[in-house]
Design a protein around this motif. Structure first.
Motif, PDB file in Angstrom:
ATOM      1  N   MET A   1       0.834  -1.180   0.000  1.00 10.53           N
ATOM      2  CA  MET A   1       0.000   0.000   0.000  1.00 10.53           C
ATOM      3  C   MET A   1       0.878   1.243   0.000  1.00 10.53           C
ATOM      4  SD  MET A   1      -2.830   1.122   2.816  1.00 10.53           S
ATOM      5  CE  MET A   1      -1.865   1.671   4.202  1.00 10.53           C
ATOM      6  N   ALA A   2       0.738   2.095  -0.997  1.00  8.97           N
ATOM      7  CA  ALA A   2       1.516   3.320  -1.084  1.00  8.97           C
ATOM      8  C   ALA A   2       0.853   4.398  -0.232  1.00  8.97           C
ATOM      9  CB  ALA A   2       1.615   3.778  -2.531  1.00  8.97           C
ATOM     10  N   LEU A   3       1.627   4.973   0.645  1.00  8.97           N
ATOM     11  CA  LEU A   3       1.113   6.033   1.510  1.00  8.97           C
ATOM     12  C   LEU A   3       1.593   7.388   1.015  1.00  8.97           C
ATOM     13  CD1 LEU A   3       1.675   4.480   5.039  1.00  8.97           C
ATOM     14  CD2 LEU A   3      -0.465   4.684   3.789  1.00  8.97           C
ATOM     15  N   SER A   4       0.786   8.388   1.258  1.00  8.61           N
ATOM     16  CA  SER A   4       1.161   9.748   0.879  1.00  8.61           C
ATOM     17  C   SER A   4       1.882  10.431   2.042  1.00  8.61           C
ATOM     18  CB  SER A   4      -0.079  10.549   0.507  1.00  8.61           C
ATOM     19  OG  SER A   4      -0.872  10.765   1.665  1.00  8.61           O
ATOM     20  N   ARG A   5       2.521  11.514   1.730  1.00 10.89           N
ATOM     21  CA  ARG A   5       3.165  12.366   2.742  1.00 10.89           C
ATOM     22  C   ARG A   5       2.110  12.824   3.763  1.00 10.89           C
ATOM     23  NH1 ARG A   5       7.968  15.497   2.856  1.00 10.89           N
ATOM     24  NH2 ARG A   5       7.719  17.458   3.976  1.00 10.89           N
ATOM     25  N   GLU A   6       0.906  13.145   3.278  1.00  9.02           N
ATOM     26  CA  GLU A   6      -0.167  13.612   4.156  1.00  9.02           C
ATOM     27  C   GLU A   6      -0.605  12.520   5.130  1.00  9.02           C
ATOM     28  OE1 GLU A   6      -0.128  14.134   0.755  1.00  9.02           O
ATOM     29  OE2 GLU A   6       0.558  16.204   1.066  1.00  9.02           O
ATOM     30  N   GLU A   7      -0.609  11.274   4.684  1.00  2.33           N
ATOM     31  CA  GLU A   7      -0.972  10.179   5.586  1.00  2.33           C
ATOM     32  C   GLU A   7       0.078  10.026   6.685  1.00  2.33           C
ATOM     33  OE1 GLU A   7      -3.512   6.975   3.113  1.00  2.33           O
ATOM     34  OE2 GLU A   7      -1.592   7.538   2.192  1.00  2.33           O
TER      35      GLU A   7
ATOM     36  N   ALA B   1       2.716   0.103   7.169  1.00  2.00           N
ATOM     37  CA  ALA B   1       3.624   0.429   6.070  1.00  2.00           C
ATOM     38  C   ALA B   1       5.048   0.026   6.433  1.00  2.00           C
ATOM     39  CB  ALA B   1       3.558   1.930   5.790  1.00  2.00           C
ATOM     40  N   THR B   2       5.920   0.177   5.484  1.00  2.00           N
ATOM     41  CA  THR B   2       7.334  -0.103   5.710  1.00  2.00           C
ATOM     42  C   THR B   2       8.079   1.201   5.963  1.00  2.00           C
ATOM     43  OG1 THR B   2       7.923   0.149   3.395  1.00  2.00           O
ATOM     44  CG2 THR B   2       7.196  -2.058   4.116  1.00  2.00           C
ATOM     45  N   LYS B   3       9.271   1.064   6.519  1.00  2.77           N
ATOM     46  CA  LYS B   3      10.110   2.252   6.699  1.00  2.77           C
ATOM     47  C   LYS B   3      10.498   2.835   5.340  1.00  2.77           C
ATOM     48  CE  LYS B   3      13.363   0.786   9.421  1.00  2.77           C
ATOM     49  NZ  LYS B   3      14.477   0.697  10.366  1.00  2.77           N
TER      50      LYS B   3
ATOM     51  N   TRP C   1      10.620   7.397   1.421  1.00  7.51           N
ATOM     52  CA  TRP C   1      10.239   7.894   0.103  1.00  7.51           C
ATOM     53  C   TRP C   1       9.812   9.362   0.216  1.00  7.51           C
ATOM     54  CZ3 TRP C   1      10.781   6.542  -4.750  1.00  7.51           C
ATOM     55  CH2 TRP C   1       9.997   7.160  -5.720  1.00  7.51           C
ATOM     56  N   HIS C   2       9.218   9.721   1.376  1.00  9.72           N
ATOM     57  CA  HIS C   2       8.670  11.064   1.573  1.00  9.72           C
ATOM     58  C   HIS C   2       9.532  11.980   2.436  1.00  9.72           C
ATOM     59  CE1 HIS C   2       4.932   9.888  -0.314  1.00  9.72           C
ATOM     60  NE2 HIS C   2       4.889   8.819   0.463  1.00  9.72           N
ATOM     61  N   PHE C   3      10.347  11.406   3.310  1.00  5.97           N
ATOM     62  CA  PHE C   3      11.106  12.204   4.280  1.00  5.97           C
ATOM     63  C   PHE C   3      12.547  11.715   4.354  1.00  5.97           C
ATOM     64  CE2 PHE C   3       6.683  11.903   5.679  1.00  5.97           C
ATOM     65  CZ  PHE C   3       6.337  13.253   5.781  1.00  5.97           C
TER      66      PHE C   3
END
Length: 189
Positions: free
Chosen positions: A1-7, A35-37, A42-44
């Motif tokens: 599942m791909a998470l967004s920065r906002e999530e 989610a995974t680290k 990917w976002h931070f």
């Protein structure tokens, strides 16, 4: 599942409110989100970047959006009531501000907290000026009003995070605004 920065920042903001800054850590947030680290990275770049983004989100949601929401109300007394309902209601329900205030000495938190405090107090002072007070008296009443908000936040934490029901919040807000208006020499009704 791909998470967004906002999530990620949403989960971090919830963790901040529930556990303080210690709860804003990569592994527990990843578990919370399922989610995974790797998704995090990917976002931070790191935890500090997440903290900065989370504090920005807090500022956006709890200051900018609230001011925009109540600014559309034409009557300044009604704006003050709406602001108090939102801010004091959140404080009574154990908002994030007490957690953030507790970390005021943190170099990552302090500039955001100072900026938010100045903006909030300036807005409240403008409300009192709109109600007819002079600049100096409006600033004093803004300080008193904001102190009440901060005190309610701290009291909620001191009571073990007790969260009063809607009727108690409504009555507390009404009493607070009435007292604030009377202390300013303004009609309370």
């Amino acid at each position: 599942m791909a998470l967004s920065r906002e999530e990620w920042t949403g989960a971090a903001l919830r963790a901040l409110g529930e556990e303080g800054f210690g709860g804003v850590a990569v592994e527990p947030l990843a578990r919370r989100l399922g989610a995974t680290k790797g998704s995090f990275y990917w976002h931070f770049r790191d935890r500090d970047e997440l903290l900065a983004a989370t504090l920005q989100r807090w500022e956006d949601e709890e200051t900018t959006a609230v001011i925009e929401l109540v600014s559309g109300i034409p009557d300044p007394r009604e704006r003050l009531l709406a602001l108090a309902d939102r801010a004091l209601g959140d404080a009574l329900r154990g908002g994030f501000d007490a957690t953030i205030l507790a970390s005021a000495g943190d170099a990552r938190v302090e500039p955001v907290l100072v900026r938010v405090t100045k903006r909030r107090m300036a807005y409240i002072a403008q409300l009192y000026r709109d109600l007819g007070l002079g600049r100096k008296e409006a600033a004093q009443h803004a300080r008193l009003t904001y102190s009440l908000f901060l005190g309610m936040n701290q009291l909620s934490r001191a009571e073990g995070g007790r969260k009063p029901g809607p009727a108690e919040v409504k009555r507390s807000v009404e009493l607070a605004v009435r007292g604030l208006l009377l202390s300013a020499g303004l009609p309370a009704e």
